[in-house]
Motif scaffolding. Structure first.
Motif, short mmCIF file in Angstrom:
data_model
loop_
_atom_site.label_atom_id
_atom_site.label_comp_id
_atom_site.label_asym_id
_atom_site.label_seq_id
_atom_site.Cartn_x
_atom_site.Cartn_y
_atom_site.Cartn_z
N MET A 1 0.85 -1.19 0.00
CA MET A 1 0.00 0.00 0.00
C MET A 1 0.88 1.24 0.00
SD MET A 1 -2.66 1.18 2.94
CE MET A 1 -3.72 2.56 2.65
N LEU A 2 0.60 2.16 -0.87
CA LEU A 2 1.30 3.43 -0.86
C LEU A 2 0.67 4.34 0.18
CD1 LEU A 2 1.57 4.05 -4.70
CD2 LEU A 2 3.35 3.24 -3.17
N PHE A 3 1.51 5.12 0.83
CA PHE A 3 0.97 6.08 1.78
C PHE A 3 0.21 7.15 1.01
CE2 PHE A 3 4.67 5.35 4.97
CZ PHE A 3 4.27 4.05 5.12
N LYS A 4 -0.91 7.60 1.54
CA LYS A 4 -1.72 8.62 0.87
C LYS A 4 -1.85 9.84 1.78
CE LYS A 4 -5.45 6.18 0.30
NZ LYS A 4 -6.75 5.67 -0.11
N LYS A 5 -1.77 11.03 1.17
CA LYS A 5 -2.05 12.24 1.93
C LYS A 5 -3.51 12.19 2.37
CE LYS A 5 1.06 15.67 0.01
NZ LYS A 5 1.13 16.95 -0.73
N ALA A 6 -3.74 12.64 3.59
CA ALA A 6 -5.11 12.61 4.10
C ALA A 6 -5.29 13.73 5.12
CB ALA A 6 -5.41 11.26 4.74
N GLN A 7 -6.53 14.02 5.42
CA GLN A 7 -6.85 14.97 6.47
C GLN A 7 -7.70 14.26 7.51
OE1 GLN A 7 -8.76 18.36 4.73
NE2 GLN A 7 -6.85 19.13 3.87
N ALA A 8 -7.41 14.56 8.75
CA ALA A 8 -8.18 13.99 9.85
C ALA A 8 -8.72 15.14 10.68
CB ALA A 8 -7.29 13.11 10.71
N TYR A 9 -9.72 14.85 11.46
CA TYR A 9 -10.23 15.82 12.41
C TYR A 9 -9.80 15.38 13.79
CZ TYR A 9 -12.78 18.00 8.69
OH TYR A 9 -13.08 18.64 7.52
N TYR A 10 -9.01 16.22 14.45
CA TYR A 10 -8.53 15.94 15.80
C TYR A 10 -9.58 16.45 16.78
CZ TYR A 10 -5.87 16.16 20.10
OH TYR A 10 -5.47 16.00 21.39
N ILE A 11 -10.06 15.56 17.62
CA ILE A 11 -11.05 15.90 18.64
C ILE A 11 -10.30 16.06 19.96
CG2 ILE A 11 -13.17 15.19 19.81
CD1 ILE A 11 -13.44 15.50 16.75
N GLY A 12 -10.40 17.22 20.57
CA GLY A 12 -9.70 17.46 21.83
C GLY A 12 -10.59 18.13 22.85
N GLU A 13 -10.03 18.33 24.02
CA GLU A 13 -10.74 19.02 25.09
C GLU A 13 -9.82 20.07 25.67
OE1 GLU A 13 -12.47 16.54 28.09
OE2 GLU A 13 -13.12 15.05 26.63
N ASP A 14 -10.39 21.22 25.99
CA ASP A 14 -9.64 22.26 26.69
C ASP A 14 -10.53 22.82 27.79
OD1 ASP A 14 -11.44 23.93 25.40
OD2 ASP A 14 -9.98 24.71 23.98
N GLY A 15 -10.15 23.91 28.38
CA GLY A 15 -10.92 24.49 29.47
C GLY A 15 -12.32 24.92 29.08
N LEU A 16 -12.57 25.07 27.79
CA LEU A 16 -13.89 25.53 27.33
C LEU A 16 -14.75 24.39 26.81
CD1 LEU A 16 -12.62 28.67 25.37
CD2 LEU A 16 -13.52 28.57 27.71
N GLY A 17 -14.26 23.18 26.82
CA GLY A 17 -15.02 22.03 26.32
C GLY A 17 -14.32 21.37 25.16
N GLN A 18 -15.08 20.64 24.36
CA GLN A 18 -14.50 19.93 23.23
C GLN A 18 -14.29 20.84 22.04
OE1 GLN A 18 -16.68 16.38 22.15
NE2 GLN A 18 -15.18 15.16 23.24
N PHE A 19 -13.29 20.50 21.22
CA PHE A 19 -13.05 21.24 19.99
C PHE A 19 -12.57 20.25 18.93
CE2 PHE A 19 -8.98 21.10 22.11
CZ PHE A 19 -8.07 20.86 21.08
N ALA A 20 -12.63 20.66 17.69
CA ALA A 20 -12.13 19.84 16.59
C ALA A 20 -11.28 20.73 15.70
CB ALA A 20 -13.28 19.26 15.78
N GLU A 21 -10.14 20.18 15.27
CA GLU A 21 -9.30 20.91 14.32
C GLU A 21 -8.79 19.95 13.27
OE1 GLU A 21 -5.37 22.40 15.56
OE2 GLU A 21 -5.65 21.29 17.41
N ARG A 22 -8.57 20.47 12.07
CA ARG A 22 -8.13 19.64 10.97
C ARG A 22 -6.62 19.42 11.04
NH1 ARG A 22 -9.97 21.96 5.54
NH2 ARG A 22 -8.11 23.19 5.83
N LYS A 23 -6.20 18.18 10.83
CA LYS A 23 -4.78 17.82 10.80
C LYS A 23 -4.48 17.19 9.45
CE LYS A 23 -3.50 18.27 15.26
NZ LYS A 23 -2.31 18.90 15.76
N GLU A 24 -3.36 17.56 8.86
CA GLU A 24 -2.92 16.93 7.62
C GLU A 24 -1.86 15.90 7.96
OE1 GLU A 24 -1.85 19.63 4.54
OE2 GLU A 24 -3.77 20.67 4.64
#
Length: 84
Positions: A1-24
Protein backbone atom coordinates in the motif's frame (compact mmCIF):
# COMPACT_ATOMS: atom_id res chain seq x y z
CA UNK A 1 0.00 0.00 0.00
CA UNK A 2 1.30 3.43 -0.86
CA UNK A 3 0.97 6.08 1.78
CA UNK A 4 -1.72 8.62 0.87
CA UNK A 5 -2.05 12.24 1.93
CA UNK A 6 -5.11 12.61 4.10
CA UNK A 7 -6.85 14.97 6.47
CA UNK A 8 -8.18 13.99 9.85
CA UNK A 9 -10.23 15.82 12.41
CA UNK A 10 -8.53 15.94 15.80
CA UNK A 11 -11.05 15.90 18.64
CA UNK A 12 -9.70 17.46 21.83
CA UNK A 13 -10.74 19.02 25.09
CA UNK A 14 -9.64 22.26 26.69
CA UNK A 15 -10.92 24.49 29.47
CA UNK A 16 -13.89 25.53 27.33
CA UNK A 17 -15.02 22.03 26.32
CA UNK A 18 -14.50 19.93 23.23
CA UNK A 19 -13.05 21.24 19.99
CA UNK A 20 -12.13 19.84 16.59
CA UNK A 21 -9.30 20.91 14.32
CA UNK A 22 -8.13 19.64 10.97
CA UNK A 23 -4.78 17.82 10.80
CA UNK A 24 -2.92 16.93 7.62
CA UNK A 25 -0.89 13.76 7.49
CA UNK A 26 -0.49 10.38 5.86
CA UNK A 27 -2.80 7.41 5.83
CA UNK A 28 -0.26 4.58 6.12
CA UNK A 29 -2.81 1.77 6.42
CA UNK A 30 -6.62 1.63 6.26
CA UNK A 31 -6.85 2.45 9.98
CA UNK A 32 -3.53 4.17 10.76
CA UNK A 33 -2.91 7.93 10.48
CA UNK A 34 0.52 9.58 10.87
CA UNK A 35 0.86 13.33 11.49
CA UNK A 36 3.13 15.97 12.97
CA UNK A 37 2.15 17.55 16.26
CA UNK A 38 4.63 20.34 16.92
CA UNK A 39 8.04 18.63 16.83
CA UNK A 40 6.55 15.19 17.51
CA UNK A 41 5.51 12.62 14.95
CA UNK A 42 2.38 10.77 16.06
CA UNK A 43 1.01 7.54 14.66
CA UNK A 44 -2.54 6.73 15.69
CA UNK A 45 -4.78 3.73 15.14
CA UNK A 46 -8.38 4.84 14.60
CA UNK A 47 -11.75 3.23 13.94
CA UNK A 48 -12.72 3.95 10.33
CA UNK A 49 -15.98 5.87 10.00
CA UNK A 50 -17.00 6.20 6.33
CA UNK A 51 -14.69 8.75 4.67
CA UNK A 52 -13.98 10.78 7.80
CA UNK A 53 -10.86 10.18 9.89
CA UNK A 54 -11.34 11.10 13.54
CA UNK A 55 -8.39 11.06 15.92
CA UNK A 56 -7.87 12.29 19.47
CA UNK A 57 -9.92 11.91 22.63
CA UNK A 58 -11.97 8.72 22.42
CA UNK A 59 -11.48 8.36 18.67
CA UNK A 60 -8.00 6.83 18.38
CA UNK A 61 -5.07 5.46 20.30
CA UNK A 62 -1.41 6.43 19.98
CA UNK A 63 0.75 3.52 18.89
CA UNK A 64 3.94 2.63 20.73
CA UNK A 65 7.28 2.58 18.94
CA UNK A 66 7.21 -1.24 18.82
CA UNK A 67 3.69 -1.26 17.37
CA UNK A 68 4.81 1.19 14.67
CA UNK A 69 7.82 -1.00 13.77
CA UNK A 70 5.58 -4.09 13.61
CA UNK A 71 3.04 -2.19 11.52
CA UNK A 72 5.64 -1.09 8.98
CA UNK A 73 7.00 -4.65 8.75
CA UNK A 74 3.48 -5.96 8.06
CA UNK A 75 2.93 -3.30 5.38
CA UNK A 76 6.18 -4.34 3.70
CA UNK A 77 5.11 -8.00 3.82
CA UNK A 78 1.49 -7.87 2.63
CA UNK A 79 0.33 -4.26 2.37
CA UNK A 80 -1.82 -4.37 5.49
CA UNK A 81 -1.17 -3.27 9.04
CA UNK A 82 -2.61 -3.29 12.51
CA UNK A 83 -5.58 -5.56 11.94
CA UNK A 84 -7.50 -6.09 15.15
Amino acid sequence: MLFKKAQAYYIGEDGLGQFAERKEGLLIAPNVFMHADGDELKVERFNPTADTILIGVGASELMTAQEIVNCLAEIKKDGHCCEQ
